[in-house]
Write a protein that holds these residues in place. Structure first.
Motif, PDB file in Angstrom:
ATOM      1  N   LEU A 237     -15.689  20.219   4.202  1.00 53.57           N
ATOM      2  CA  LEU A 237     -16.206  20.993   3.066  1.00 53.57           C
ATOM      3  C   LEU A 237     -16.679  22.368   3.548  1.00 53.57           C
ATOM      4  N   TRP A 240     -13.630  24.458   4.067  1.00 57.15           N
ATOM      5  CA  TRP A 240     -13.079  24.881   2.763  1.00 57.15           C
ATOM      6  C   TRP A 240     -14.066  25.754   1.980  1.00 57.15           C
ATOM      7  N   GLN A 241     -15.184  26.086   2.610  1.00 55.12           N
ATOM      8  CA  GLN A 241     -16.245  26.879   1.964  1.00 55.12           C
ATOM      9  C   GLN A 241     -16.668  26.254   0.637  1.00 55.12           C
ATOM     10  N   ALA A 242     -16.899  24.946   0.686  1.00 49.66           N
ATOM     11  CA  ALA A 242     -17.256  24.220  -0.533  1.00 49.66           C
ATOM     12  C   ALA A 242     -18.725  23.802  -0.521  1.00 49.66           C
ATOM     13  N   LYS A 243     -19.547  24.541   0.185  1.00 50.12           N
ATOM     14  CA  LYS A 243     -21.001  24.337   0.209  1.00 50.12           C
ATOM     15  C   LYS A 243     -21.390  22.877   0.480  1.00 50.12           C
ATOM     16  N   VAL A 391     -13.745  17.970  -4.766  1.00 51.97           N
ATOM     17  CA  VAL A 391     -14.277  19.308  -4.497  1.00 51.97           C
ATOM     18  C   VAL A 391     -13.257  20.141  -3.712  1.00 51.97           C
ATOM     19  N   MET A 392     -12.598  19.495  -2.728  1.00 48.82           N
ATOM     20  CA  MET A 392     -11.622  20.241  -1.927  1.00 48.82           C
ATOM     21  C   MET A 392     -10.425  20.654  -2.789  1.00 48.82           C
ATOM     22  N   GLU A 394     -10.512  21.599  -5.801  1.00 51.22           N
ATOM     23  CA  GLU A 394     -10.869  22.820  -6.524  1.00 51.22           C
ATOM     24  C   GLU A 394     -10.715  24.045  -5.620  1.00 51.22           C
ATOM     25  N   ARG A 395     -11.091  23.879  -4.340  1.00 50.04           N
ATOM     26  CA  ARG A 395     -10.939  25.006  -3.414  1.00 50.04           C
ATOM     27  C   ARG A 395      -9.470  25.298  -3.147  1.00 50.04           C
ATOM     28  N   TRP A 396      -8.666  24.251  -3.221  1.00 49.12           N
ATOM     29  CA  TRP A 396      -7.235  24.392  -2.973  1.00 49.12           C
ATOM     30  C   TRP A 396      -6.545  25.067  -4.169  1.00 49.12           C
ATOM     31  N   PRO A 398      -7.421  27.960  -6.142  1.00 47.82           N
ATOM     32  CA  PRO A 398      -8.414  29.021  -6.255  1.00 47.82           C
ATOM     33  C   PRO A 398      -8.496  29.676  -7.634  1.00 47.82           C
TER      34      PRO A 398
END
Ligand code: ASP
Length: 417
Positions: A237, A240-243, A391-392, A394-396, A398
């Motif tokens: 996380l 992936w900069q997912a805090k 969550v990942m 969502e980062r994937w 953008p």
């Protein structure tokens, strides 16, 4: 105090109460368990399960009707499945390596079986795939089969998009179902500390803590491997900069509930709520990814069963050949995708894995005694892995290409209608 703190306190209090009761009033354990603790715990789990199907069905329909094309749903699903497979391979590998390093089993151990071995279930992949299609939408909902419910919701969403204006009353009622179910969930969660206390004290009061005995190294090993896998997700996380810290804080209520109930299904509605209200995950992605992961993603089970297989091999002096390791990895991987999100599902699957790998089936009975406690750790990781993948994803993805889901006001603005 927030929900997760209360549930954690209830867990600790339940364990302490159970251990004291087991030691101090052994003759009263059975009546207390049969007439109070077990029914109270089961009642709480059943109450939470009450809202699972309405929340999944309504939130998924609302989410999917806002996705402009079916290929986007396909892309989400494909990315999730790819992620699931890769991390599940890692999870089973981690379980195996941890057992090799810690070496919890020795042939000299004198462990007595606690229950009869579970029967290995029949698995037929083609029948399983065909069975994903419900013959009747109401049956899919009534049986609580998550994959069939997802399938039915997707078909309804397609129908709604095709029907246009004619579907407006149906969508409005689905929005009402969603809002009502959320309110019911809110009320049920007030009972979470009591439910979790009853579940935990029931387990410990019946078993006591002496069962830990010779299996202490085994239990510590499994917990360490599970914590490592949770650490891996934290790292992913972060990458992936997912805090990650925000992730663990936001989903803490669903994680503690997963631990307390040992049921991914029971944690599902809370995970959906945490995703939307605390983490701020796109409702479209949350509504698709979290139910799908609840149906399919079992990292805790993969770590645990990889570890179990090696433990048993050590216990029975079975040589670790490459074919044994391959059989353990493949069977654990396949079985993990079809494990139900309910307490104790893993022990039945353990029998399948041991049979497929040629390990002695009677070893299931040795591990049965500690399974309920281990199941809590497995389920915790199952839910961490599932939500981390959502969550990942969502980062994937953008650039969100869908309008955010709005559940209020009750008379909705359905953009496409
Ligand atoms: N109890 C687990 C869950 O609900 C399944 C298992 O037994 O591994 O996710």
């Amino acid at each position: 105090m927030n929900l997760s703190t209360l549930v954690l306190l209830a867990l600790a209090a339940g364990m302490t109460f159970g251990a004291i009761w087991h030691e101090a009033f052994p003759t009263w354990v059975e009546p207390l368990n049969i007439y109070l603790l077990a029914p109270l715990g089961q009642a709480f789990v059943r109450l939470i399960q009450f809202v699972v199907v309405p929340i999944v069905f309504s939130s998924l329909i609302l989410a999917l009707t806002r996705i402009p094309n079916a290929s986007q749903v396909g892309r989400y699903t494909a990315k999730l499945l790819l992620g699931y497979i890769l991390t599940s391979i890692l999870a089973v590998g981690l379980g195996i390596v941890a057992a090799m390093v810690i070496h919890p089993g020795t042939a000299a151990m004198d462990l007595s079986p606690t229950q009869l071995p579970a029967q290995a279930p029949e698995t037929d992949l083609i029948a399983w795939l065909v069975g994903l299609i419900p013959t009747n939408p109401l049956e899919a909902l009534a049986s609580g089969n998550l994959l069939q419910t997802i399938f039915a919701s997707a078909l309804f969403a397609i129908g709604i998009q095709q029907a246009g204006i004619g579907a407006r009353p149906f969508v409005a009622s689905i929005e009402s179902i969603y809002i009502i179910s959320e309110k019911i969930l809110g009320l049920i969660l007030y009972l979470a500390p009591v439910g979790v206390f009853a579940l935990m004290s029931s387990v410990i009061a019946v078993q006591g803590i002496s069962f830990v005995g010779q299996l202490l190294t085994y239990m510590v090993g499994v917990v360490l491997a599970i914590l490592l896998m949770i650490g891996f997700y934290g790292l992913m996380l972060g990458i992936w900069q997912a805090k990650p810290l925000h992730f663990f804080r936001s989903f803490a209520p669903s994680f503690t509930l997963a631990f307390g109930t040992a049921s991914s299904n029971a944690a599902l509605p809370v995970a959906l709520q945490n995703a939307r209200e605390h983490y701020g995950l796109s409702p479209t992605i949350a509504s698709l990814a979290i139910p799908l992961g609840t149906a399919l993603k079992r990292d805790g089970m993969a770590v645990g069963q990889g570890f179990n297989a090696l433990f048993v091999a050590q216990l029975y002096d079975v040589p670790l050949t490459p074919s044994l390791l391959l059989a353990v990895v493949l069977s654990t991987l396949l079985v993990s995708f079809s494990t139900a999100g309910v307490p104790g599902a893993g022990i039945v699957m353990m029998a399948t894995i041991f049979t497929a790998s040629g390990l002695p089936l009677e070893a299931v009975a040795i591990l049965a005694g500690v399974d309920r406690l281990m199941d809590s750790f497995h389920t915790l990781l199952n839910v961490v892995g599932n939500t981390a993948h959502a969550v990942m994803l969502e980062r994937w993805e953008p650039q969100p290409s869908v309008a955010p889901l709005q559940v209020l006001p009750v008379t909705p603005e359905v953009d496409r209608l």
